[in-house]
Design a protein around this motif. Structure first.
Motif, mmCIF file in Angstrom:
data_model
loop_
_atom_site.group_PDB
_atom_site.id
_atom_site.type_symbol
_atom_site.label_atom_id
_atom_site.label_comp_id
_atom_site.label_asym_id
_atom_site.label_seq_id
_atom_site.Cartn_x
_atom_site.Cartn_y
_atom_site.Cartn_z
ATOM 1 N N MET A 111 0.824 -1.195 0.000
ATOM 2 C CA MET A 111 0.000 0.000 0.000
ATOM 3 C C MET A 111 0.867 1.258 0.000
ATOM 4 O O MET A 111 1.883 1.338 0.676
ATOM 5 N N PHE A 113 0.560 5.445 0.553
ATOM 6 C CA PHE A 113 -0.357 6.391 1.195
ATOM 7 C C PHE A 113 -0.183 7.806 0.648
ATOM 8 O O PHE A 113 0.854 8.154 0.104
ATOM 9 N N HIS A 115 0.249 10.462 2.452
ATOM 10 C CA HIS A 115 1.326 11.146 3.177
ATOM 11 C C HIS A 115 2.560 10.266 3.358
ATOM 12 O O HIS A 115 3.292 10.410 4.339
ATOM 13 N N PHE A 116 2.766 9.340 2.462
ATOM 14 C CA PHE A 116 3.958 8.483 2.359
ATOM 15 C C PHE A 116 4.139 7.532 3.543
ATOM 16 O O PHE A 116 4.459 6.380 3.369
ATOM 17 N N ASN A 117 4.013 8.077 4.784
ATOM 18 C CA ASN A 117 4.208 7.267 5.988
ATOM 19 C C ASN A 117 5.551 6.551 6.031
ATOM 20 O O ASN A 117 5.642 5.407 6.472
ATOM 21 N N LEU A 118 6.590 7.241 5.576
ATOM 22 C CA LEU A 118 7.935 6.677 5.741
ATOM 23 C C LEU A 118 8.330 6.811 7.202
ATOM 24 O O LEU A 118 7.777 7.639 7.924
ATOM 25 N N PHE A 119 9.285 5.990 7.641
ATOM 26 C CA PHE A 119 9.723 6.044 9.034
ATOM 27 C C PHE A 119 10.858 7.068 9.133
ATOM 28 O O PHE A 119 11.954 6.823 8.623
ATOM 29 N N PRO A 120 10.618 8.207 9.781
ATOM 30 C CA PRO A 120 11.590 9.307 9.724
ATOM 31 C C PRO A 120 12.902 9.033 10.460
ATOM 32 O O PRO A 120 13.896 9.685 10.179
ATOM 33 N N PRO A 164 14.367 10.224 5.296
ATOM 34 C CA PRO A 164 13.202 10.707 4.539
ATOM 35 C C PRO A 164 13.076 12.224 4.541
ATOM 36 O O PRO A 164 12.742 12.820 3.516
ATOM 37 N N GLY A 165 13.363 12.855 5.693
ATOM 38 C CA GLY A 165 13.221 14.300 5.805
ATOM 39 C C GLY A 165 14.134 15.092 4.876
ATOM 40 O O GLY A 165 13.922 16.281 4.674
ATOM 41 N N GLN A 172 10.158 11.038 -1.783
ATOM 42 C CA GLN A 172 9.660 10.245 -0.653
ATOM 43 C C GLN A 172 8.583 9.269 -1.107
ATOM 44 O O GLN A 172 8.545 8.128 -0.674
ATOM 45 N N ARG A 179 9.596 0.740 -1.042
ATOM 46 C CA ARG A 179 9.494 0.034 0.241
ATOM 47 C C ARG A 179 8.406 -1.036 0.176
ATOM 48 O O ARG A 179 8.573 -2.152 0.662
#
Lengths: 272, 235
Positions: A111, A113, A115-120, A164-165, A172, A179
């Motif tokens: 999936m 999203f 807002h990406f939902n990467l782990f910062p 990610p930031g 991203q 991922r």
């Protein structure tokens, strides 16, 4: 819809490359089946009697006004939301409260999203290897090789050791796609993947999604990118007030919408 | 140490100061026990509190309410005097004080940590779930590492509360800075009047707590610039 509007849409600058359709084949094999599905948020009836069959290899675009339940629909397919009535069968596994079934479905379904939902707190590479290592139990080295393979594919291998930031929104989102692919899913869900992006970054994400479609991935995309729908979807589904109002192959859907609600929606998003 | 202090400050001040500093070590030990014990218990409670289990949530909320709404002094009386009387046995003030302070600090620390865990956007849980990670791996690998940076400053700040809280343990016969200081303040010895001893004790407590407060402030200010907390997207 007027002819002139359609012409405008076909020359949508967002999609400018030729699309290789040789691998895009819809098979007879059922990938996802929803039967009589209903969902409520408290007393609000978000999804009403949804019936839908997705065959392997299909590329479906789901559109509709906000609040129509389209995001909730695809979030039910990997059980981020729980449905209250009806049946959802993904790759032969029925989604119930049974954690084993949920794990099985989630390992088949990727999936992406809004807002990406990467782990910062993790690097790009670590973002991509976390689940393969902890869920698939892959050795770290193998997981990293897979991750680099997919980072190459989304064309940002050089960012692997950044956080990610430090990346742009478009980058991203491409990492988020990579991922997801690292878990080798058979179905990909996209929940408004370009809605949080600046216009100039939308193209790079759509390009990545098109490449994925060209490889024959089964995809369900909630999106307002009608150029994308025209270029790669084999079916467009229009939802309103928790129901599937209309579905058709893109040419028919855009040229010859059946319901008044669809006509109104199309004139609103394409008419400007 | 004792002789050195006597030499510098003379009698009785050198002796008083030595005894106070000597007793301070027990204040520190008790604080550490309460911090570690309360930390472990508090972490467990925070975990049960946010886990997707209705009964776990209810029980932990009741626990937190109970111990946040009872004075620490009363907890000390209960464990140090009430329980021994009930069962007709002796309880070492060490145990009684450790248990009371552990219960007290666990109720507050679990709240601090729950807040930090809940401050992590829901998208992080969803992103991990969609990848097939279950509750505990998500907590351990994704949410907790980010929550730690948020929780660090208030946790260090709460240590100050624990150190000050230990002073109440004198009431059940626990020998610490407070006990010794109070004994000297009551003693009919010239130069150990309450107006000399109590400010001195305050100074010792201050020198234990103030560095922690400063450190907590420092952590708080640094937090905004840590790379791990840079927002990934406007959520």
């Amino acid at each position: 819809m007027e002819r002139s509007e359609l012409t405008l849409m076909q020359t949508d600058p967002v999609i400018e490359r030729a699309i290789d359709t040789s691998q895009m084949k819809v098979t007879d094999e059922v990938a996802i089946q929803l039967t009589g599905m209903n969902k409520w948020f408290g007393t609000f009836h978000v999804l009403r009697d949804v019936n839908m069959t997705v065959n392997r290899g299909e590329r479906i675009v789901i559109c509709g006004p906000s609040g129509s339940g389209k995001s909730t629909l695809i979030r039910c397919i990997n059980r981020l939301e729980e449905h209250q009535a009806g049946k959802i069968i993904v790759d032969g596994t029925e989604l119930t409260s049974d954690l084993k079934n949920i794990d099985k479905v989630r390992s088949e379904v990727g999936m992406v999203f809004q807002h990406f939902n990467l782990f910062p707190h993790l690097t790009i590479l670590e973002n991509c290897t976390l689940a393969p290592i902890w869920v698939r139990k892959l050795p770290k080295k193998e997981a990293e090789e897979t991750a680099m393979h997919f980072l190459h594919k989304v064309r940002i291998p050089e960012q692997a050791h950044k956080y990610p930031g430090q990346l742009s929104g478009g980058q991203q989102q491409r990492v988020a796609i990579a991922r997801s692919l690292c878990m080798r899913p058979r179905i990909m869900l996209f929940d408004e993947p370009t809605s949080a992006l600046d216009p100039e970054m939308i193209k790079e994400v759509l390009d990545t999604m098109i490449s994925l479609a060209e490889e024959g991935m089964t995809m369900l995309c909630v999106t307002h990118e009608m150029g994308f729908a025209q270029a790669v979807a084999n079916r467009v589904i229009f939802m309103d007030q928790g129901q599937i109002v209309e579905q058709n192959e893109p040419r028919e859907f855009f040229n010859n919408p059946q319901s008044e609600r669809t006509k109104l929606f199309l004139s609103q998003i394409l008419g400007h | 140490m004792r002789d050195l202090l006597v030499e510098i400050f003379g009698r009785p001040h050198g002796i008083v100061l030595y005894q106070l500093l000597d007793a301070t070590q027990f204040t520190i030990y008790l604080s550490l026990i309460a911090f570690v014990g309360g930390g472990i218990l508090g972490a467990f409670i925070a975990l049960v509190r946010i886990a997707p289990n209705k009964w776990g949530k209810r029980i932990t909320i009741a626990y937190i309410w109970l111990f946040q709404s009872t004075p620490l002094l009363m907890l000390l009386f209960l464990t140090g005097l009430g329980v021994p009387r009930l069962f007709g046995m002796n309880i070492d003030p060490w145990y009684a004080a450790s248990i009371s302070l552990t219960l007290y600090s666990s109720a507050y620390m679990s709240d601090v940590w729950r807040g930090a865990l809940e401050a992590i956007p829901r998208g992080q849980w969803e992103g991990a779930s969609a990848l097939g990670l279950r509750f505990l791996p998500t907590l351990r690998l994704v949410v907790a590492p980010q929550a730690v940076t948020i929780a660090l400053a208030p946790t260090v700040g709460f240590m100050v509360q624990i150190i000050k809280g230990t002073s109440l343990a004198y009431i059940i016969g626990f020998t610490d800075l407070m006990t010794i200081g109070k004994r000297w303040a009551n003693a009919p010895v010239a130069g150990t009047e309450p107006y000399i001893i109590f400010p001195l004790m305050a100074l010792i407590y201050f020198s234990l707590c103030f560095p922690l407060s400063l450190y907590s402030r420092h952590l708080e200010r640094r937090m905004g610039t840590v790379k791990t907390l840079r927002p990934v997207a406007a959520a």
